[in-house]
Design an enzyme around this catalytic site. Structure first.
Site, short mmCIF file in Angstrom:
data_model
loop_
_atom_site.label_atom_id
_atom_site.label_comp_id
_atom_site.label_asym_id
_atom_site.label_seq_id
_atom_site.Cartn_x
_atom_site.Cartn_y
_atom_site.Cartn_z
N HIS A 1 -0.16 6.98 -1.75
CA HIS A 1 0.26 6.29 -2.97
C HIS A 1 -1.21 5.37 -3.49
O HIS A 1 -1.91 5.19 -2.80
CB HIS A 1 1.49 5.22 -2.56
CG HIS A 1 2.51 6.06 -2.05
ND1 HIS A 1 3.57 5.24 -2.00
CD2 HIS A 1 2.95 7.31 -2.09
CE1 HIS A 1 4.65 6.17 -1.83
NE2 HIS A 1 4.25 7.40 -1.77
N TYR B 1 11.16 1.27 -9.02
CA TYR B 1 11.33 2.46 -8.19
C TYR B 1 12.67 2.53 -7.84
O TYR B 1 13.45 1.53 -7.81
CB TYR B 1 10.23 2.34 -7.01
CG TYR B 1 10.25 3.44 -6.11
CD1 TYR B 1 9.91 4.57 -6.51
CD2 TYR B 1 10.48 3.32 -4.61
CE1 TYR B 1 9.99 5.68 -5.51
CE2 TYR B 1 10.57 4.15 -3.78
CZ TYR B 1 10.48 5.73 -4.19
OH TYR B 1 10.41 6.57 -3.38
N CYS C 1 6.60 1.18 -2.23
CA CYS C 1 7.62 1.48 -1.35
C CYS C 1 7.78 0.62 -0.28
O CYS C 1 6.78 -0.17 -0.33
CB CYS C 1 7.46 2.97 -0.91
SG CYS C 1 5.85 3.28 -0.13
N GLU D 1 -1.20 2.40 -4.21
CA GLU D 1 -1.44 1.02 -3.28
C GLU D 1 -2.49 1.35 -2.16
O GLU D 1 -3.27 0.58 -1.76
CB GLU D 1 -0.27 0.54 -3.01
CG GLU D 1 0.43 0.13 -4.03
CD GLU D 1 1.80 1.11 -4.29
OE1 GLU D 1 2.89 0.84 -4.59
OE2 GLU D 1 1.26 2.37 -4.19
#
Length: 144
Positions: free
Chosen positions: A71, A120, A99, A73
């Site tokens: 991801h 999300y 997430c 991040e």
């Protein structure tokens, strides 16, 4: 101009930059970009994609995301580990709300503020960040 308005203008600017940075992703299903900012300096960046040295294909033949795709991040946080920078007290700007796995990394990285521009489908990452005392801000980049 008061400090809240100045901060909102800065947040909008950095979110727009994260949106542009997401264009670097080779993923087809969703492109996500992240910037880590400290003292008005971008100290790291990331976008979702495969680990270094892997082919730049994020989806399998069924158009499902491959399990080893990182991801945005995670890419931004791990990039800091290769530098002399520290993300302690920084702000992360990310195009999609984190997430739960990325939320854990954000907490451990000492990031104190997360600004995101797209919801999300799951909110558990946002809930965990708030539980950890991290300021979470949603910004609609289309809003004037």
């Amino acid at each position: 101009m008061n400090t809240e308005i100045k901060q909102l203008e800065l947040d909008k600017r950095y979110i727009r930059m994260a949106i542009i940075w997401a264009e670097n992703s080779y993923c087809q299903r969703r492109k996500v970009g992240a910037l880590i900012v400290k003292d008005k300096m971008i100290i790291s960046d990331g976008y979702n994609g495969t680990p270094s040295g892997f082919e730049n294909v994020c989806e399998d033949e069924h158009q499902l995301t491959k399990p080893y795709v990182l991801h945005a991040e995670a890419n931004a946080i791990t990039k800091i580990a290769r530098t002399n920078n520290s993300s302690e007290g920084a702000t992360m700007y990310v195009t999609a709300s984190p997430c739960i796995e990325c939320a854990k990394l954000i907490i451990q990285a000492g990031i104190k503020r997360v600004v995101y521009s797209e919801h999300y489908r799951l909110e558990d990452g946002i809930d965990l960040l708030q539980r950890a005392g991290i300021e979470v801000v949603f910004i609609d980049p289309q809003e004037k």
